[in-house]
Design a protein around this motif. Sequence first.
Motif, PDB file in Angstrom:
ATOM      1  N   GLU A  99       0.820  -1.206   0.000  1.00 16.99           N
ATOM      2  CA  GLU A  99       0.000   0.000   0.000  1.00 16.99           C
ATOM      3  C   GLU A  99       0.857   1.261   0.000  1.00 16.99           C
ATOM      4  N   SER A 100       1.990   1.207   0.681  1.00 19.25           N
ATOM      5  CA  SER A 100       2.845   2.387   0.790  1.00 19.25           C
ATOM      6  C   SER A 100       3.600   2.687  -0.492  1.00 19.25           C
ATOM      7  N   THR A 101       3.583   1.776  -1.480  1.00 20.11           N
ATOM      8  CA  THR A 101       4.316   2.003  -2.731  1.00 20.11           C
ATOM      9  C   THR A 101       3.399   2.348  -3.892  1.00 20.11           C
ATOM     10  N   VAL A 102       2.094   2.254  -3.708  1.00 24.26           N
ATOM     11  CA  VAL A 102       1.167   2.401  -4.828  1.00 24.26           C
ATOM     12  C   VAL A 102       1.311   3.754  -5.508  1.00 24.26           C
ATOM     13  N   GLU A 103       1.373   4.836  -4.728  1.00 25.55           N
ATOM     14  CA  GLU A 103       1.413   6.171  -5.324  1.00 25.55           C
ATOM     15  C   GLU A 103       2.655   6.375  -6.173  1.00 25.55           C
TER      16      GLU A 103
END
Length: 312
Positions: A99-103
């Motif tokens: 989730e922390s890498t999606v952006e």
Amino acid sequence: MELKQLVALVTVGDTGSVTKAARLLHVVQPAVSRYIRALEDEVGVPLFERSRQGMTLTPAGEVLAGRARRALLELERARAEIRPDRHHIQGIVTIGLLESTVELVSAPLVEALGRRHPGIDLRLLSAFSGHLQQWLDDGAVDMSLLYNLASTPSISVTPLLREALWAVAPPEAELSGGDALTWARVSENRLVLPVVGHGLRTLIDQALRTAGVEPTIACQTNSMLVQKKLVAVGTGWSVLPAAGVAEDVAAGRLNGGPMADPEIFRTIVLALPRGGRVPPAVEVVAAEIVRVTRRLIENGAWPTASVVAEFD
């Protein structure tokens, strides 16, 4: 079991309605009902609980529907791989993203693959590391970004990068020009943290013990988006991967900086299941993930990150 029965099972399970499933499948409603009854007769147990509110999968139905989804996906992959095309690699590839890498990762990855390999049907799923690893073990994803994981008998791991975690504060917080923040300084504020058992929470708790500080916890959540929103409105501070907050800090929605005393890092890896033939589409997507993450590090878009290994 027939293929059309499995398709009906999954579609009714997803929609909760025979009528809606029939509409999606372009068949008459009695046909869908027959498919479901035939399956129930074959397995000898009810697959749905029927009520005025609709159709709900029973525990047995959940098991069979999960297996059916995997079987249908494998058939879809096989069709994509054998479809004749002399010029492009084709196939369905499902990737798990932290989730922390999606952006940071999703947009450049989709753009690069669309340009280099337009025949690949790319599917992105996001979750926390523990869920992603389970999906990888279950075959729900072809590969996944995970963190702080070594190779296992069932998973082959390639380290990609090492990054620091940041203290994250409301935009009005007075932070000193990017200097590292101590755990004692951060713990002067109430904290919004991941729930106990989450991988990041384990790293944070270890660092707090090392620093010898006892924080006041305002809230625990399994959503990074919720953490960021609560910090932005002043509920408390948090500690998150730099990748997950870089855009927010740059836009002024949050304030943040690296941790110190002690520093805290995570290593992000690319994980694939061991054994069996790796489809060409999966190979090229894995290679593209490495190129994308490396470019993000080289151009400074991934703060505090450094490459830790080459991709073979």
